[in-house]
Design an enzyme around this catalytic site. Structure first.
Site, PDB file in Angstrom:
ATOM      1  N   TYR A  33      -6.836  12.726 -17.985  1.00 26.48           N
ATOM      2  CA  TYR A  33      -6.891  13.540 -16.779  1.00 26.48           C
ATOM      3  C   TYR A  33      -6.091  14.814 -16.939  1.00 26.48           C
ATOM      4  CZ  TYR A  33      -2.145  12.218 -15.147  1.00 26.48           C
ATOM      5  OH  TYR A  33      -0.791  12.061 -15.012  1.00 26.48           O
ATOM      6  N   ARG A  52      -5.228  21.260 -23.489  1.00 27.97           N
ATOM      7  CA  ARG A  52      -4.627  19.918 -23.542  1.00 27.97           C
ATOM      8  C   ARG A  52      -5.681  18.838 -23.295  1.00 27.97           C
ATOM      9  NH1 ARG A  52       0.374  18.661 -19.706  1.00 27.97           N
ATOM     10  NH2 ARG A  52      -1.266  18.735 -18.142  1.00 27.97           N
ATOM     11  N   ARG A 100     -18.320  -4.822 -20.466  1.00 30.08           N
ATOM     12  CA  ARG A 100     -16.915  -4.961 -20.869  1.00 30.08           C
ATOM     13  C   ARG A 100     -16.771  -5.477 -22.297  1.00 30.08           C
ATOM     14  NH1 ARG A 100     -12.426  -8.362 -20.743  1.00 30.08           N
ATOM     15  NH2 ARG A 100     -10.498  -7.246 -20.277  1.00 30.08           N
ATOM     16  N   GLU A 176      11.477  11.746 -19.896  1.00 27.30           N
ATOM     17  CA  GLU A 176      10.987  12.688 -18.878  1.00 27.30           C
ATOM     18  C   GLU A 176      10.983  11.991 -17.528  1.00 27.30           C
ATOM     19  OE1 GLU A 176       6.868  13.745 -19.865  1.00 27.30           O
ATOM     20  OE2 GLU A 176       6.608  11.769 -20.752  1.00 27.30           O
ATOM     21  N   LEU A 201       4.931  13.911 -22.461  1.00 30.12           N
ATOM     22  CA  LEU A 201       3.754  14.740 -22.248  1.00 30.12           C
ATOM     23  C   LEU A 201       4.133  16.205 -22.483  1.00 30.12           C
ATOM     24  CD1 LEU A 201       0.754  14.640 -21.241  1.00 30.12           C
ATOM     25  CD2 LEU A 201       1.659  15.642 -19.152  1.00 30.12           C
TER      26      LEU A 201
END
Ligand code: PDD
Length: 281
Positions: A33, A52, A100, A176, A201
């Site tokens: 995301y 990114r 799955r 972080e 990140l």
């Protein structure tokens, strides 16, 4: 008012947006995301976010479901349809729909979902209080995946302690915040923030703010720091696309500086908003 969201090529009211129960984003958190800030109805740091995104997808063996230009147009269309002035656009790409199986499916079209979130980004900020907590996430934190249960649980530890967020700690050093990059300012005015690696990140706001730090002639050390160092810091702050630069006033019940938003974080936030506004598209 219901938002108009984007799902796999269509703009629909949020109540009508649907993704399969077999989507790998749902079953395996097999998805990445981005959250991109919007100011004055314009997109901030577009190149950084789309670069990114491409990198995150590449690391997981996925590809961009639409071109960069198409993606930009989808962002702009969502801003228009939702008359978004300030806030963010959430984007998620999953590996798509398949029965799955732990093995990745072959040639499955990716799922692409985007929606807007209105949020004030320019009012002066009060600052936040953090606790420290063990970093229980996986080892590829450089990939912006939707596996957010660990940071979510860690954030809840902070909430239960009556605080706003947690600075996560691994091997004695802060990695972080649960959804932001962490910084301290030492007695001599040096900004310290953890160096880039798979442990954190690679924040887009971090990159932009560090450019401003260099332009302002502020000293910078990119290295891990401890909670003890943070407690003794003159200032502490965090960066993220959802808040830009925001002061941290307390770490583990210890007041940082005079307990008010610090001058460096406040100045960086002001300059960041000014520069990002100019460069917004
Ligand atoms: N989070 N570190 C983590 C773990 C994050 O989740 C984020 C962003 C950042 C800051 O990155 P950027 O400056 O590119 O926003 C650092 C987003 C905003 C979120 O999950 O809502």
């Amino acid at each position: 008012m219901s938002r108009i969201v984007y799902v796999n090529g269509e703009y629909v009211p949020e109540e009508e947006a649907k993704v399969s129960i077999f989507d790998r984003g749902f079953l395996f958190a097999d998805a990445v995301y981005e959250v991109t800030a919007v100011l004055d109805g314009k997109i901030l740091e577009w190149e950084g976010h789309v670069n990114r995104l491409e990198r995150s997808l590449g690391e997981l063996g996925m590809t961009m479901p639409v071109t960069r230009d198409e993606l930009l147009e989808i962002h702009r269309e969502l801003i228009r349809r939702n008359t978004l002035d300030q806030g963010g656009i959430y984007l998620q790409v999953t590996r798509g729909v398949a029965d799955r199986d732990f093995a990745f499916p072959k040639d499955t079209p990716e799922t692409l979902v985007l929606f807007t979130q209105a949020r004030n980004l320019t009012d002066p900020k009060d600052g936040i209080k953090v606790i420290s907590a063990p970093d229980i996430r996986w080892q590829r934190r450089d990939i912006k995946t939707v596996q957010l249960l660990a940071p979510s649980m860690t954030k809840m530890l902070a909430k239960k302690a009556g605080k706003d967020d947690a600075w996560m700690v691994e091997d004695g050093y802060v990695t972080e915040g649960t959804s932001n990059n962490a910084y301290i300012v030492t007695e001599d005015g040096t900004i310290v923030t953890r160096n880039l690696s798979n442990s954190i990140l690679h924040g887009i706001t971090r990159a932009a703010v560090l450019k401003l730090v260099a332009e302002q002639g502020i000293k910078l050390e990119e290295r891990p720091f401890t909670v003890e160092e943070a407690k003794k810091a003159k200032e502490a702050f965090f960066t993220a696309a959802t808040a830009f630069v925001c002061s941290v006033l307390e770490v583990d019940n210890v007041t940082i500086g005079d307990g008010k938003p610090g001058p460096i974080a406040t100045r960086l936030n002001d300059i960041y908003i000014e520069e990002a506004r100019k460069a917004a598209i």
